[in-house]
Design a protein around this motif. Structure first.
Motif: not given
Length: 236
Positions: A49-61
């Motif tokens: 979840a940690l790397p996924l959240v970093r990635y998703a926030l970078a894409e979603a804003g």
């Protein structure tokens, strides 16, 4: 895990701005305007979840607020730079319609209200639940249930708001201060819960963890409690 890129999960939700990503056993779903916030629902192990959240926030804003089980959110708070943990709350859900029961004293039967009642609902919420996310006129707050006293005054309400095909969400629960202690909140919530379960198969709600009386009410109606929490970017 290092160097692995999360998979974008497509689907019909994309048309409404919903996006989803997966990495290992973790899934993140970005939903704009869900309960008046841009939310990033997250589940899975902290490792994924940690790397996924970093990635998703970078894409979603940065407007998106990760939320999920409280333990996972605490791990995300500690492991993702710039996130702070918001106040915990509980997600409560039921698949069973609560049985009907005799009416409490001091009011009529609960039922759906028409649009002409919106000013009354707004006045009631302003006095009894001013922090409610659900208010008349907000997008996807679709209808209100209410109870009137013998004089015709609106004294208790609950909203059908931000519901999805497989779960109906109840929000905006409020009882006028002079009418409390008569079981009116239970009456309107019982009515709304029965309707939502019948239409969606499940009913759910969010409640602050400090609100013991509300949690006891929802448990009497058959809701099961799951402790969750939310993050936000920055300290505000």
């Amino acid at each position: 895990m290092r160097g692995r890129r999360p998979d974008r999960v497509g689907g019909a939700g994309d048309a409404a701005g919903v996006r989803a990503w997966a990495l290992g056993d973790a899934v993140a779903v970005a939903s704009p305007g869900a309960s008046r916030r841009d939310r990033l629902a997250i589940r899975g192990s902290a490792k994924c979840a940690l790397p996924l959240v970093r990635y998703a926030l970078a894409e979603a804003g940065p407007t998106y607020r990760p939320f999920g089980d409280a333990e996972l959110v605490r791990a995300i708070s500690a492991g993702v730079e710039g996130l702070t943990e918001a106040v915990g709350f509980s997600w409560m859900v039921t698949r069973s319609a609560p049985p009907p029961r005799g009416e409490a004293a001091g009011g009529g039967e609960a039922g759906w209200l028409g649009a002409r009642a919106d000013p009354e609902i707004a006045t009631l919420l302003a006095g009894a639940n001013p922090s409610s996310y659900a208010v008349p006129g907000v997008e996807r707050v679709s209808r209100w249930a209410g109870v009137r006293d013998v004089s015709g005054e609106l004294v208790a309400v609950a909203a059908d708001a931000w519901s999805a095909p497989t779960v109906g969400l109840m929000a905006g629960v409020a009882t006028a201060a002079p009418a409390r202690g008569r079981g009116l909140a239970e009456r309107v919530c019982r009515f709304a819960t029965r309707a939502l379960v019948a239409e969606h198969g499940r009913a759910a709600l969010m409640v602050d963890d400090w609100n013991d009386s509300a949690i006891r009410l929802y448990e009497r109606l058959g809701y099961a409690r799951r402790r969750v929490a939310a993050n936000r970017l920055g300290a505000g």
